[in-house]
Each structure stands twice: as structure tokens, then as C-alpha cells.
Design a protein around this motif. Structure first.
Motif, short mmCIF file in Angstrom:
data_model
loop_
_atom_site.label_atom_id
_atom_site.label_comp_id
_atom_site.label_asym_id
_atom_site.label_seq_id
_atom_site.Cartn_x
_atom_site.Cartn_y
_atom_site.Cartn_z
N PRO A 308 0.83 -1.21 0.00
CA PRO A 308 0.00 0.00 0.00
C PRO A 308 0.86 1.26 0.00
CG PRO A 308 0.07 -0.98 2.19
CD PRO A 308 0.79 -1.92 1.29
N GLN A 309 0.41 2.26 -0.79
CA GLN A 309 1.15 3.51 -0.85
C GLN A 309 0.26 4.62 -1.42
OE1 GLN A 309 4.32 3.82 -3.77
NE2 GLN A 309 5.57 5.09 -2.40
N ASN A 310 0.06 5.66 -0.61
CA ASN A 310 -0.61 6.87 -1.08
C ASN A 310 -1.97 6.62 -1.72
OD1 ASN A 310 1.69 8.33 -0.26
ND2 ASN A 310 2.65 8.08 -2.27
N GLY A 311 -2.79 5.83 -1.03
CA GLY A 311 -4.16 5.65 -1.48
C GLY A 311 -4.37 4.58 -2.53
N SER A 312 -3.38 3.80 -2.83
CA SER A 312 -3.53 2.71 -3.79
C SER A 312 -2.55 1.59 -3.42
CB SER A 312 -3.29 3.19 -5.22
OG SER A 312 -1.94 3.60 -5.37
N LEU A 313 -2.57 0.53 -4.20
CA LEU A 313 -1.57 -0.51 -4.07
C LEU A 313 -0.52 -0.30 -5.16
CD1 LEU A 313 -3.77 -3.70 -3.50
CD2 LEU A 313 -2.28 -2.61 -1.81
N THR A 314 0.72 -0.23 -4.75
CA THR A 314 1.80 -0.15 -5.73
C THR A 314 2.25 -1.56 -6.07
OG1 THR A 314 2.60 2.02 -5.04
CG2 THR A 314 4.19 0.58 -6.11
N PHE A 315 2.31 -1.84 -7.36
CA PHE A 315 2.79 -3.15 -7.81
C PHE A 315 4.02 -2.94 -8.68
CE2 PHE A 315 2.52 -6.84 -10.85
CZ PHE A 315 2.99 -7.77 -9.94
N LEU A 316 5.14 -3.50 -8.21
CA LEU A 316 6.40 -3.44 -8.95
C LEU A 316 6.71 -4.82 -9.51
CD1 LEU A 316 8.60 -1.38 -6.42
CD2 LEU A 316 7.12 -0.51 -8.25
N ALA A 317 7.19 -4.86 -10.72
CA ALA A 317 7.57 -6.14 -11.32
C ALA A 317 8.60 -5.87 -12.40
CB ALA A 317 6.36 -6.86 -11.91
N SER A 318 9.42 -6.89 -12.68
CA SER A 318 10.39 -6.82 -13.77
C SER A 318 10.25 -8.07 -14.62
CB SER A 318 11.82 -6.72 -13.23
OG SER A 318 12.03 -5.48 -12.57
N LEU A 319 10.41 -7.90 -15.91
CA LEU A 319 10.39 -9.01 -16.85
C LEU A 319 11.74 -9.08 -17.54
CD1 LEU A 319 8.84 -11.28 -18.35
CD2 LEU A 319 8.24 -9.56 -20.08
N ARG A 320 12.42 -10.20 -17.37
CA ARG A 320 13.72 -10.40 -18.01
C ARG A 320 13.54 -11.28 -19.24
NH1 ARG A 320 17.67 -14.56 -15.66
NH2 ARG A 320 16.70 -15.66 -17.40
N ILE A 321 14.08 -10.82 -20.36
CA ILE A 321 13.95 -11.53 -21.62
C ILE A 321 15.34 -11.75 -22.21
CG2 ILE A 321 12.99 -11.44 -23.97
CD1 ILE A 321 10.82 -9.62 -22.99
N ILE A 322 15.58 -12.95 -22.74
CA ILE A 322 16.82 -13.17 -23.47
C ILE A 322 16.84 -12.23 -24.67
CG2 ILE A 322 18.10 -14.81 -24.90
CD1 ILE A 322 17.19 -17.02 -23.09
N SER A 323 17.92 -11.49 -24.82
CA SER A 323 17.99 -10.51 -25.87
C SER A 323 17.83 -11.15 -27.24
CB SER A 323 19.33 -9.76 -25.83
OG SER A 323 19.48 -8.92 -26.95
N PHE A 378 8.38 -2.36 -14.30
CA PHE A 378 7.02 -1.81 -14.33
C PHE A 378 6.65 -1.30 -12.94
CE2 PHE A 378 7.47 -5.01 -17.55
CZ PHE A 378 6.88 -4.45 -18.67
N ASN A 379 5.90 -0.19 -12.92
CA ASN A 379 5.42 0.40 -11.68
C ASN A 379 3.95 0.75 -11.89
OD1 ASN A 379 4.76 2.07 -9.51
ND2 ASN A 379 6.82 2.96 -9.41
N ALA A 380 3.07 -0.09 -11.36
CA ALA A 380 1.64 0.06 -11.60
C ALA A 380 0.94 0.52 -10.33
CB ALA A 380 1.04 -1.26 -12.07
N SER A 381 -0.06 1.37 -10.50
CA SER A 381 -0.91 1.79 -9.40
C SER A 381 -2.21 1.00 -9.47
CB SER A 381 -1.18 3.30 -9.51
OG SER A 381 -2.01 3.73 -8.45
N ILE A 382 -2.46 0.21 -8.44
CA ILE A 382 -3.60 -0.72 -8.42
C ILE A 382 -4.69 -0.15 -7.51
CG2 ILE A 382 -4.33 -3.08 -7.99
CD1 ILE A 382 -2.16 -2.94 -10.10
N ASP A 383 -5.92 -0.18 -7.98
CA ASP A 383 -7.04 0.30 -7.18
C ASP A 383 -7.16 -0.50 -5.89
OD1 ASP A 383 -9.65 1.94 -7.06
OD2 ASP A 383 -10.35 -0.13 -6.77
N TYR A 422 4.64 -7.93 2.07
CA TYR A 422 5.95 -7.39 2.44
C TYR A 422 6.07 -6.00 1.85
CZ TYR A 422 10.94 -6.48 2.21
OH TYR A 422 12.17 -5.89 2.30
N ASP A 423 6.53 -5.05 2.68
CA ASP A 423 6.61 -3.64 2.26
C ASP A 423 8.06 -3.21 2.14
OD1 ASP A 423 6.51 -0.81 2.07
OD2 ASP A 423 4.52 -0.84 2.99
N PRO A 424 8.61 -3.13 0.93
CA PRO A 424 10.03 -2.80 0.78
C PRO A 424 10.35 -1.34 1.10
CG PRO A 424 8.98 -2.92 -1.37
CD PRO A 424 7.96 -3.37 -0.38
#
Length: 520
Positions: A308-323, A378-383, A422-424
Motif C-alpha cells: 500500500p502507498q498513497n491511497g492505492s496498491l503499488t505493484f512493482l515487477a520486472s520481466l527479463r527476456i533473453i535478448s 514496471f510500476n503500476a498503481s492498483i485500485d 511485504y513492504d520494501p
């Protein structure tokens, strides 16, 4: 340097493409950790320390690692199904047959590689694979899932003063016949040598470096074989003045040199050694089941956080792809769907990348044709009300081809719960007294929250575990429907390898694995 000279030839001639490779279905802490350690530099000691057949103590790091792996495996009994690659060497390295400065140094090289899911035995096995390729040898497939022993195994490592019958019996117990014994000894002794201070009854002459090497050249090749067949060898286990300890001579000549003649072919030598060293590191207790071969994953989700952060849920994720190794940078979009209610459009909510970078690959990955990885963040703001149930990605290579979906092999990337997070940002992992913070959704009913923390250090045993209890943190007021609990973890002189957070809220159990890369 070995690294630059080998790379092109290796990509063309010895890179292996393995059918039936392990499939990564997120989340999978074991495969996640092992694939990182195999194919990302700097994640594990074994990905870098032995590069270019790096010298150490008159020998090489690679030779030390390969010896460590064999000595760990050598207590296997194929009849009873006990012993093998199980890290029991941690309790055995002071035995007469296991002594040597390289043994403890090698164990220390892998001291910080373990976590709750990956043990020292897997690290030793990876070390053997990297030892071979870092000195010019063939690529050996890796399977994971070894389980560490907690006590020493039997003292069954073959010793040079034993007779041929004893050696044949020892290797038979390990699962190798007489011909395979000859081959495996030749493969292993292509590196390293015998140190006088450890084995003064074997190295009886004074040697300037303190070690009598098995071959005159440095590198994983069949020089040892040719020197033996040409009678130019200085291998002390063949021509040493102590006849009793000429074990290599007895072993190599035990079939009238037929096998050694076969190994005179470089192609045969590499093929045989890749197979036998692979079998060696895959020799495990019968109770252990190894994974399929772990190849570089085409797509890998990492560093996921929901908090939770500032009135929403913050969702962070990374996608690694072989170049894809082309000039175009793909466009990646992350989509997600609600957990409850309706908020997103029919196709799903979406967000573009917040950052894209290039991540280096390990030498082993390069040998498998992976020059580097593309990493998209990615940095998404989730309702807050509808939350998130699952997510996926759409990738467009910008080359006119149809965009393709990355969806966890058709299963989507599922967010199983949003009750214990877990809240980083509220956590502090910047010092030896780390504070971990979790948010618990709603007021709860006397929530029970603990963390099982795996700590790695330089003292034996290298890995320890501790359980800590989270308590309500008055310095963190409730926010966005969550109440915050914290736990302080002291780890002076140690690294936090991983945490698994467990919670029971209103009778329902929750858990969250937090690997080391996620917390500091």
C-alpha cells in the motif's frame, strides 16, 4: 586470455541444446535462484571466480573446485543409495584424504550462495561445471535440487597408496565401471596436481611452487593423456619416486592403455568428460530427485512487490527476456485483472515500462548463445478496492511481427493474496540490524506473523536459520486499509539469503517468500 579465445569456438562447437529442459512456472524459488546463479554474473561465486583458469595457491581455482566436487561425491554407495553430492564434505575436509588448502578455500567460495531452497551441494555442483568451462572444457548440463547432509559421510575417497583392486571397488561403489574410472580420473586430473605440504610421501622432491602439477599446460584438455602416452609426463602419480603412490599409472594402464588411446582424441575427451563429470555431479542419494536440466529461461518475472502507498496498491515487477540481438528494442506492456469487482477495461488494466536496461550474462550463458538479457521494469498503481488477481505481458518486437503474450506458460502470473504484504519501502535493510515490515489488511484478529530467515556467513556451518516474530509497529500508523508490523533481524557478519514470511489471520494461513535480491 582464455575467455576471449574460447567464446566464438564454443558457441559454434560445444554449446548444448537440451530437450526436456526445466520449465519455469512462477513463482518457483528453487529454479528462480539456481537459474540466476547459473546465468547472471555476480549472483554466485562460481560464475566468476574461476574465469580464465585463474591461478590460486600454485594451482587454479578450477582445479580446487573440481577436486572438491569429486571428494564430496565419492562417499556414494550405489547399492544402498546413500551419499553422493550432498555437501557432506563440509564435515570431512580435514580428513587425510581430503586435506589441502584448496578444500576450505573452495567451500568458502560458495559460503554465501545458499538460501532456504538452494543448498551448498548445488553450489558445489555448479562450481564443477564452471571449473570445466572456465579452463576451456565442454559445457555440462546442470540439474538442481540436491539436499545438504548434516553429518559427515563414510571415509571412502580413494587414496593413491591403495592397490588397483581397491580403486576399482571404490569407483564401482560410486557407480562407475573400470573404463569409466580411467576416464574420470583422466578428466579430473587434466587440472591441478599434488601439493607437497599435504602429501609429502607422494611429492618427495622439492618443487619451487610447492605443487607438482599433473600436466605441463594449464587448462581443461587432454594434454595429460598425450604426455602419458608419449612417456613425457611429469605426473607424480605416474612417475613419482614413491612407487606405492603411482595410482594414476595403475589406473591408466589397467586395460593396456586402450582407454587412454581413445582419450587421445580431443573430441572424444571432451565428450567423455562432459558425460562423466555430469554423471558425477548428478550422483545423489536415492531419496533425492533432481530437476530437469536448467537452461536460460526465455522469460522470467523477478522483483515483484505489492504494497500500500498513497491511497492505492503499488505493484512493482520486472520481466527479463533473453535478448533478441537485433537493433530494435521490444515494446513490453504489462496487463492485470482485478481481484474483486470491476475496474479494468475488458482487456485488462495496463501500464508501459518504467525502465528498461541491459543485464549482463554469465560466461556459461554466453556459451549457450545468450550475450545479455533485456530487463523491463514496471510500476503500476492498483485500485485499493478491486486489487489485483493476476498479470501478464504483451511483447511487440517492432519488426512487423505479431505481438506475443508472456503469461507464465498459459497459467498467468497469479497474485495469490493481498492480505499479508511485504513492504520494501517501509522496511530498512541497509544495515546489519535489518527491519522487515509487513502490512496486514484490515484490523485483523490477533494476527500471528513470523519470518524464517536464512543467513549466510563465513563460519561453518555457512548457513543458519532464525525465526523472528513481527509485532505491531507504533511508528507506522495504519494506512490504506493496512496495519503494519515489523521485525528486527540482527545479522552482523552475515548476509540475509532469503526470508519466508508466515502469517495466520483470522484462522487463514499466508506466506510470502522474499529472496535476497528483493530486500537489499
Amino acid at each position: 586470455m582464455y575467455h576471449s579465445l574460447w567464446l566464438f569456438l564454443r558457441l559454434v562447437s560445444t554449446a548444448q541444446f537440451v530437450l526436456g529442459a526445466a520449465v519455469f512456472n512462477w513463482p518457483d524459488p528453487l529454479l528462480d535462484t539456481l537459474e540466476d546463479q547459473l546465468y547472471l554474473p555476480g549472483i554466485s561465486a562460481s560464475s566468476e571466480l574461476a574465469l580464465d583458469c585463474l591461478a590460486r595457491d600454485g594451482s587454479t581455482v578450477a582445479a580446487q573446485w573440481l577436486r572438491l566436487a569429486y571428494h564430496d561425491m565419492a562417499n556414494h554407495n550405489s547399492t544402498t543409495g546413500t551419499g553422493g553430492m550432498d555437501a557432506s564434505i563440509l564435515f570431512e575436509f580435514t580428513r587425510p584424504q581430503d586435506i589441502g588448502v584448496g578444500m576450505f578455500e573452495s567451500l568458502s567460495d560458495f559460503a554465501f550462495s545458499s538460501n532456504e531452497y538452494v543448498g551448498l551441494a548445488d553450489s558445489i555442483a555448479m562450481g564443477a561445471i564452471n571449473a570445466v568451462i572456465d579452463c576451456g572444457g565442454p559445457v555440462i548440463p546442470f540439474r538442481g535440487g540436491r539436499i545438504d547432509a548434516t553429518v559427515a559421510g563414510p571415509a571412502t575417497v580413494p587414496e593413491p597408496q591403495q592397490d588397483l583392486a581397491s580403486h576399482i571397488a571404490s569407483f564401482k561403489a560410486q557407480g562407475f565401471n573400470q573404463t569409466e574410472m580411467i576416464m574420470l580420473v583422466a578428466c579430473g586430473h587434466s587440472l591441478g596436481g599434488v601439493r607437497k605440504v599435504d602429501f609429502p610421501l607422494i611429492v618427495t622432491e622439492n618443487v619451487p611452487t610447492g605443487i607438482q602439477t599433473f600436466a605441463l599446460t594449464v587448462g581443461f584438455d587432454n594434454t595429460l593423456v598425450h604426455e602419458y602416452l608419449n612417456s613425457t609426463t611429469e605426473n607424480v602419480l605416474v612417475v613419482g619416486s614413491n612407487i606405492t603412490t603411482r595410482s594414476d599409472l595403475r589406473i591408466f594402464s589397467s586395460d593396456n592403455n586402450v582407454t587412454m588411446q581413445r582419450l587421445a582424441s580431443s573430441t572424444t575427451f571432451n565428450t567423455v568428460c562432459a558425460d562423466l563429470i555430469g554423471r558425477m555431479i548428478d550422483t545423489v542419494p536415492s531419496s533425492v530427485t533432481l530437476t530437469d536440466v536448467i537452461e536460460p529461461f526465455n522469460y522470467k518475472v523477478t522483483k515483484t512487490f505489492l504494497f500500500p502507498q498513497n491511497g492505492s496498491l503499488t505493484f512493482l515487477a520486472s520481466l527479463r527476456i533473453i535478448s533478441s540481438r537485433n537493433a530494435r528494442t521490444p515494446t513490453i506492456t504489462m496487463f492485470w485483472k482485478e481481484r474483486t469487482g470491476s475496474f479494468c477495461p475488458p482487456k485488462g488494466c495496463s501500464v508501459g515500462t518504467s525502465d528498461d536496461t541491459v543485464a549482463d550474462s554469465s560466461f556459461l550463458a554466453q556459451l549457450k548463445g545468450v550475450p545479455f538479457f533485456d530487463l523491463f521494469s514496471f510500476n503500476a498503481s492498483i485500485d485499493l478496492k478491486t486489487s489485483i488477481s493476476h498479470f501478464w505481458f504483451e511483447a511487440n518486437d517492432n519488426d512487423g511481427s505479431t505481438p506475443f503474450v508472456v503469461d507464465n506458460n498459459g497459467a498467468n502470473y497469479t497474485i495469490h493474496q493481498d492480505v499479508v504484504l511485504y513492504d520494501p519501502l517501509r522496511s530498512d535493510t541497509s544495515n546489519p540490524f535489518s527491519v522487515l515490515v509487513v502490512g496486514v489488511k484490515g484490523p485483523g484478529s490477533n494476527p500471528s506473523v513470523t519470518a524464517l530467515t536464512t543467513l549466510s556467513g563465513s563460519d561453518i556451518p555457512f548457513t543458519t536459520s532464525k525465526t523472528s516474530v513481527f509485532t505491531l509497529d507504533p511508528s507506522l500508523p495504519p494506512a490504506d486499509g493496512y496495519t503494519f508490523y515489523s521485525s528486527s533481524i540482527s545479522h552482523i557478519g552475515q548476509l540475509i539469503s532469503s526470508n519466508t514470511i508466515h502469517a495466520t489471520i483470522n484462522g487463514t494461513a499466508y506466506s510470502r517468500w522474499v529472496p535476497s535480491l528483493d530486500i537489499g
